[in-house]
Scaffold this active site. Sequence first.
Site, PDB file in Angstrom:
ATOM      1  N   HIS A   1       9.142 -10.256  -7.825  1.00 23.34           N
ATOM      2  CA  HIS A   1      10.184  -9.315  -8.267  1.00 23.34           C
ATOM      3  C   HIS A   1      11.577  -9.867  -7.997  1.00 23.34           C
ATOM      4  O   HIS A   1      12.457  -9.811  -8.856  1.00 23.34           O
ATOM      5  CB  HIS A   1      10.000  -7.964  -7.574  1.00 23.34           C
ATOM      6  CG  HIS A   1       8.952  -7.102  -8.226  1.00 23.34           C
ATOM      7  ND1 HIS A   1       7.622  -7.256  -7.986  1.00 23.34           N
ATOM      8  CD2 HIS A   1       9.061  -6.095  -9.129  1.00 23.34           C
ATOM      9  CE1 HIS A   1       6.939  -6.367  -8.709  1.00 23.34           C
ATOM     10  NE2 HIS A   1       7.791  -5.647  -9.416  1.00 23.34           N
TER      11      HIS A   1
ATOM     12  N   LYS B   1       0.645   1.226  -4.699  1.00 28.91           N
ATOM     13  CA  LYS B   1       0.297   2.436  -3.944  1.00 28.91           C
ATOM     14  C   LYS B   1       1.545   3.113  -3.398  1.00 28.91           C
ATOM     15  O   LYS B   1       2.553   2.452  -3.148  1.00 28.91           O
ATOM     16  CB  LYS B   1      -0.691   2.119  -2.821  1.00 28.91           C
ATOM     17  CG  LYS B   1      -0.138   1.275  -1.693  1.00 28.91           C
ATOM     18  CD  LYS B   1      -1.158   1.154  -0.579  1.00 28.91           C
ATOM     19  CE  LYS B   1      -0.879  -0.019   0.338  1.00 28.91           C
ATOM     20  NZ  LYS B   1      -0.314   0.301   1.635  1.00 28.91           N
TER      21      LYS B   1
END
Lengths: 281, 197
Positions: B39, B107
């Site tokens: 990222h 998650k």
Amino acid sequence: MLKLRDGIVELYRKVATSLPPDVEEALRSALDKEEEGSPAFSSLSVTLSNIRSARETARPLCQDTGVPVFFLKVPAGLSHLELKDTIMEATRIATEKVPLRPNAVDVITEQNSGDNTGAGFPVIYLEETTATTLAIDLMLKGGGSENAGQLYKLPAEDLRAQRDLDGVRKCVLDAVQKAQGRGCPPYIIGVGLGASKDQVTRLAKDQLMRKLADMNKIDALAELETRLLKDINDLGIGPQGLGGRTTAIGVKIGANHRHPASYFVDVSISCWANRRGRLIW
Amino acid sequence: MVRTVSLRTPLTTEDVLSLKAGDIVSISGSMVTGRDRVHKFLVEQRPPKEDIPFDLAGTILYHCGPLMKKGQEGYSAVSAGPTTSMRVEMYEADVIGRYKIKGVMGKGGMGERTRQALKENACVYFHAIGGAAVYLADRIKKTLGVWRLEEFGPTEAMWCFEVEDFPAIVTMDVHGNDMHKGIEDLSAQRFLELIRK
């Protein structure tokens, strides 16, 4: 030391691939309390099935095999330095053989050492014991739940938490409320109280090694553990943070003496995969 | 009644629009992994799409640092559950917009910026079961490739996996519904009651 090294490699394998029976049992009872078809029910069912297949196929039940944390109780006469060297060597072998995910990253170069060893990695605590056998406790502490831990100093005005055990209760609830589902609930919560920051964080980790059925020997702390477990489950965060009745399956508290001016509370959160094990040598 | 939806990647805008928070899905096709370093790299270095060996348009970006094993036939996933998504919150909106991914999976849910980006780009967030890493690795049928393995290492590299019946729950949909936020708001109320006791 060669045999001990191999014993530690096997300890790594056991801890990474199989969950302690009391934790698995607690997750099974948590499943019984959830409604069939709910996210809590389906995620717990998958979790239990994951635990079974990890054990049967000897694969690490979570890809994050964590920071290895060792607690050693060493009989007089055994060299602490040699024991540390043996643990380092066993760690390198276990990383390849089990396998473990390489998790030791150099803060400056961002290079992963590739074998789970590095500066302060694994974490190793040693203390002398009067016993004649060497006891090695290993916990594999996942990063997601480690990140969810918090350190508090009382009083904490924003929580209306004073310097007493009810203040401690408020800190623990705050830590769980902030963690939500990010650290993989149902959680096991370790709490350490005392005078200095470095000491309470270790004490909190120590608590995560206790079996879930282990009752605190100090009545006031045993009461607080029971009360907190109920309060945490009243938050309704639930398995995986998707709502439900079980947010935690255990709360364990340890207390040291504090300084008149200081009252530190460390809250260490373990994910449901509370991987711990012991080797007696 | 909870409905289960079968999905095949690449996802279309129509697929994404039809999904609602609370849906249980079963995903087949290819997906890529990406966590902290991927990222940061995508946002800071802005590599052009042709530098990335996989087509990211329509794919699912899985927040996962798998435990990989190298065998004679190459790498395979031993254990591959999700990691905490919130750590890449500061990057995700840019990544979704620039690379046209249609699903983000991890998650714990994500924040306000990502919630907006899901709406604006017709994208969806899937919660995979944290810690169910062996169960999920068994749904990875093949490792199709890897990007930046040398530089980032096997945990942080971008892997492309072929998956079959990979289970997840839609927890943030394109309509702005967010199960994580809902639970957090509810528990916040109970928390206030409990600390006032």
